[in-house]
Design an enzyme around this catalytic site. Structure first.
Site, PDB file in Angstrom:
ATOM      1  N   THR A 217      -7.952  -0.905   3.596  1.00  0.00           N
ATOM      2  CA  THR A 217      -6.993  -0.919   2.501  1.00  0.00           C
ATOM      3  C   THR A 217      -7.380  -2.095   1.606  1.00  0.00           C
ATOM      4  OG1 THR A 217      -5.497  -2.326   3.756  1.00  0.00           O
ATOM      5  CG2 THR A 217      -5.094   0.052   3.848  1.00  0.00           C
ATOM      6  N   LYS A 220      -3.887  -5.874   1.903  1.00  0.00           N
ATOM      7  CA  LYS A 220      -3.443  -6.787   2.973  1.00  0.00           C
ATOM      8  C   LYS A 220      -4.098  -8.151   2.727  1.00  0.00           C
ATOM      9  CE  LYS A 220      -2.432  -2.995   6.130  1.00  0.00           C
ATOM     10  NZ  LYS A 220      -3.118  -1.771   5.712  1.00  0.00           N
ATOM     11  N   ARG A 226      -2.051  -1.744  -3.721  1.00  0.00           N
ATOM     12  CA  ARG A 226      -1.952  -0.810  -2.598  1.00  0.00           C
ATOM     13  C   ARG A 226      -3.009   0.287  -2.762  1.00  0.00           C
ATOM     14  NH1 ARG A 226       1.699  -0.611   1.074  1.00  0.00           N
ATOM     15  NH2 ARG A 226       2.418  -2.572   0.207  1.00  0.00           N
TER      16      ARG A 226
HETATM   17  N1  DSN Z   1      -0.842  -0.542   7.474  1.00  0.00           N
HETATM   18  C1  DSN Z   1      -0.066  -0.516   8.661  1.00  0.00           C
HETATM   19  C2  DSN Z   1       0.462  -1.864   8.973  1.00  0.00           C
HETATM   20  O1  DSN Z   1      -0.296  -2.557   9.587  1.00  0.00           O
HETATM   21  O2  DSN Z   1       1.589  -2.249   8.656  1.00  0.00           O
HETATM   22  C3  DSN Z   1       0.929   0.555   8.662  1.00  0.00           C
HETATM   23  O3  DSN Z   1       0.293   1.787   8.428  1.00  0.00           O
END
Ligand code: DSN
Length: 423
Positions: A217, A220, A226
């Site tokens: 992703t 994070k 996102r």
């Molecule tokens: N992305 C995940 C998390 O670690 O919160 C949930 O899918």
């Protein structure tokens, strides 16, 4: 004019400004990332890829998407990148669609041990369409035993092995995973959604030289919008002998691209791709490594402080941005849901989480997961995280004491005034 949604967006901004955000998968993007996401690019359809679109008027978005691809390749030292996946789960789905047939065996990290839904969980499409098998952590150490991963791979003959997790605080031995994948004839996928920013900062092991395919992703530790991405360190000819009409081997880059579009998705979100490009630019700057080092230092201090207060951290500590806490180490009668509810009353946001060998259901859980990426972006350092650990302990230990939780909330809100957001 719609005032209801603008009022709610303002309310969410105030919540983000005044609370302590410790959800391990969240972060605060820069204003530049927000601006790109909220731009006119959302109006544009651009099915296809730069230079090969199914719509006219793509000359500007072509440049944006190519810039995102080039910056991402530079950031991770990758030869191939696809920046179109709408999320990490979509990126994984596109890879599975590209390299597997329905019914094929896969081997991933057990969700209840810290893995991810999209790696074969029975409630996810990945566990319904493919024959999912799992490795987990050892009960005594809370870490993955690589000999047992190898043994499991020999038993189940997976076509794809997946390494990567949502709640694992240790680094990954990608080299050993690749040896196992080669031994059993599997492709190796690393899903680095959680530690991506720390890997980009060269603070953790690098999956790119060892894994056939890497997904992530972007929101994070990477601190972008996102979304999802797919990368390969080196492109390679497909291992199934598929050829073009001219008889040339089809490269994996072409197979993955068509797995994303038209296989899994339609039009790419060019406003999000532009925001990804901004985030990759930011991650290429020298201060991003400083940020990553602080994220890890903060996590380690917080883990130590919680351990000193009697909490059990799975695996005993952390090497990345997160920790998984087994509340049964300190309380007999406090579930993850109880802890989450107590903390939210003090304006501290975490998420309840299953722990390995959990005795409670996924809705209750015996654990909580805490991450430091978001609060480090707000400017918090070690002393701030020590203080947060004290508040976490006080809130969980006084989960039924509304007056205490309300007093904690006031302290938390006062504390957060030091760290303005989107001023
Ligand atoms: N992305 C995940 C998390 O670690 O919160 C949930 O899918």
């Amino acid at each position: 004019m719609d005032t209801e949604i603008s009022r709610l967006i303002q309310a969410e901004l105030e919540r983000q400004r005044h609370g302590i955000e410790l959800i391990a998968s969240e972060n605060f993007t820069s204003q530049a990332v927000l601006d790109a996401m909220g731009s006119c690019l959302t109006n544009k359809y651009a099915e296809g890829y730069p230079g090969k679109r199914y719509y006219g008027g793509c000359e500007v978005v072509d440049q944006i998407e190519q810039l995102a691809i080039d910056r991402l390749c530079t950031l991770f030292g990758a030869e191939y990148a696809n920046v179109q996946p709408h999320s990490g789960a979509q990126a994984n789905a596109a890879v599975f669609l590209s390299v597997l047939q329905p019914g094929d065996a896969i081997l991933g990290f057990d969700l209840s041990h810290g893995g991810h839904l999209s790696h074969g969980s029975p409630v996810n499409y990945s566990g319904k369409v493919y024959q999912a098998n799992f490795y987990g952590v050892e009960e005594e150490t809370g870490t993955i035993n690589m000999d047992k991963v190898a043994q499991k791979a020999r038993e189940v003959h997976p076509k794809l092995i997946i390494c990567g997790a949502s709640a694992y605080s240790r680094d990954w031995d990608y080299k050993r995973f690749r040896e196992i994948a080669d031994e059993v004839g599997a492709l190796l996928l690393a899903d680095i959604a959680h530690p991506a920013g720390l890997i980009a900062g060269k603070l953790l092991n690098d999956p790119i030289p060892h894994c056939h395919i890497v997904t992530s992703t972007t929101h994070k530790t990477l601190r972008g919008p996102r979304g999802g991405i797919i990368m390969m360190g080196k492109d390679f000819a497909n291992p199934w002998g598929r050829t073009t009409k001219k008889g040339e081997p089809i490269m994996m880059s072409a197979i993955l691209n068509s797995g994303v579009f038209p296989g899994m998705q339609g039009g790419p979100l060019e406003h999000v791709i532009a925001a990804k490009a901004v985030a990759f630019y930011e991650a290429l700057q020298p201060d991003f490594k400083t940020y990553g080092k602080q994220v890890i230092a903060n996590a380690q201090v917080m883990a130590q402080e919680l351990v000193s207060r009697g909490y059990k951290i799975i695996s005993g500590g952390t090497e990345n941005h997160l920790m998984l806490i087994d509340l049964r180490g300190k309380f007999t009668d406090v579930s993850g849901r109880d802890a989450e509810n107590a903390l939210i009353k003090a304006d501290i946001t975490i998420n309840k989480n299953m722990v390995p060998f959990d005795s409670r259901s996924a809705l209750l859980t015996s654990g909580i997961r805490i991450g430091t990426a978001a609060m480090t972006s707000r400017g918090c350092t070690e002393d701030h995280f020590r203080q947060m650990a004290v508040w976490i302990d006080e809130a969980i230990s006084n989960g039924q004491n509304e007056a205490k939780l309300s007093a904690l909330k006031h302290e938390v809100n006062r504390f957060m005034n030091q760290f303005p957001l989107y001023s």
